[in-house]
Design an enzyme around this catalytic site. Sequence first.
Site, PDB file in Angstrom:
ATOM      1  N   ASP A  35       0.599  -1.234   0.135  1.00  0.00           N
ATOM      2  CA  ASP A  35      -0.108   0.053  -0.028  1.00  0.00           C
ATOM      3  C   ASP A  35       0.904   1.317   0.104  1.00  0.00           C
ATOM      4  O   ASP A  35       2.026   1.130   0.528  1.00  0.00           O
ATOM      5  CB  ASP A  35      -0.937  -0.136   1.169  1.00  0.00           C
ATOM      6  CG  ASP A  35      -2.052   1.038   1.131  1.00  0.00           C
ATOM      7  OD1 ASP A  35      -2.300   1.528  -0.063  1.00  0.00           O
ATOM      8  OD2 ASP A  35      -2.517   1.146   2.282  1.00  0.00           O
ATOM      9  N   HIS A  52       2.632   3.380  -8.931  1.00  0.00           N
ATOM     10  CA  HIS A  52       2.532   1.931  -9.190  1.00  0.00           C
ATOM     11  C   HIS A  52       3.707   1.435  -9.813  1.00  0.00           C
ATOM     12  O   HIS A  52       4.288   0.370  -9.440  1.00  0.00           O
ATOM     13  CB  HIS A  52       1.296   1.716 -10.084  1.00  0.00           C
ATOM     14  CG  HIS A  52      -0.101   2.051  -9.212  1.00  0.00           C
ATOM     15  ND1 HIS A  52      -0.270   1.820  -7.895  1.00  0.00           N
ATOM     16  CD2 HIS A  52      -1.202   2.888  -9.731  1.00  0.00           C
ATOM     17  CE1 HIS A  52      -1.529   2.063  -7.523  1.00  0.00           C
ATOM     18  NE2 HIS A  52      -2.001   2.776  -8.652  1.00  0.00           N
ATOM     19  N   LEU A 146      10.497 -21.076  -3.868  1.00  0.00           N
ATOM     20  CA  LEU A 146       9.368 -20.082  -3.363  1.00  0.00           C
ATOM     21  C   LEU A 146       8.152 -20.237  -4.408  1.00  0.00           C
ATOM     22  O   LEU A 146       8.320 -20.264  -5.576  1.00  0.00           O
ATOM     23  CB  LEU A 146       9.925 -18.787  -3.450  1.00  0.00           C
ATOM     24  CG  LEU A 146       9.226 -17.662  -3.073  1.00  0.00           C
ATOM     25  CD1 LEU A 146       8.558 -17.492  -1.597  1.00  0.00           C
ATOM     26  CD2 LEU A 146       9.823 -16.252  -3.459  1.00  0.00           C
TER      27      LEU A 146
END
Length: 279
Positions: A35, A52, A146
């Site tokens: 955020d 962004h 991962l």
Amino acid sequence: MQALLDTLKPGEPDWELATALDPSRIPVHLAIIMDGNGRWANRRSLPRIAGHKAGVGPVRTTVETCARLGVRVLTLYAFSMENWKRPRAEVEALWRLLRFYLRRELPELQRHDIRLVALGRLDMLPPAVRAELEAAIDVTRLNRGLQVNLAINYGGRTEIVDAVNAMIEESAAKGTLSTLRIDETSLAERLYTRGLPDPDLLIRTSGEMRISNFLLWQIAYAELYVTETLWPDFSRTDLLRAILDYQKRERRYGGLTALPDVALAPDEPLAEEIGVSSR
Ligand code: FPP
């Protein structure tokens, strides 16, 4: 863990943090609410989209660091079902960034044996974005390092409702609807995260004290860590600090303590009698 130390030089700040980590207590599943992109841009008098764009770098750093630390699952909140309410140009820019990320990072994901998975209702994505995302998921599906879950068009309540409806439909098809009983295991098996351990640590950047409809079911016992750092500024140092903080926590899962030396002795009053809450 050693893989991370191998990339650091003794004396640099991240070396100190990394060597302070307990390798036996690295979170197995780390979830992040990324955020603050908009605020990062506003503070620089830039359009929100620039925030962004600046958020892609920390995604790369975080994925890389988690892989080196030995985190097994990383879930990133990339686009919520509520994010459709944003201006069309911003939503389109987010899809462009996702495609850019997939194209640029796919070779790296492959090189590091990283598996990409998407959590969310992908049927609502623009067809070209969906196709590219599904192709990346397919290419990495046999990777065993991962696992990176990108939560895209994700909503925690919707996920739970979908799981319940799936159980109702399965049961109706078998003609067993009148005796259907839902329990925690059967519901969890129908969530997007089926088969995965719940997050141990949930990080939220930019200081907001909210869950924002993210992994509502799965974070029941997650440790929460909120940092004021805005996502585009989130660095490896921030990530290591969050994990160090997590390692200082005592996880009790609703019990009193897991440590035998502080367990109640037989002659001590019951916890309830002395008003110790189990939560
Ligand atoms: C929240 O910041 C962030 C998002 C809604 C999108 C997250 C996207 C990225 C980090 C870009 C790249 C991601 C991938 C997976 C390639 P906000 O816009 O809500 O910030 P604000 O609260 O300051 O307005």
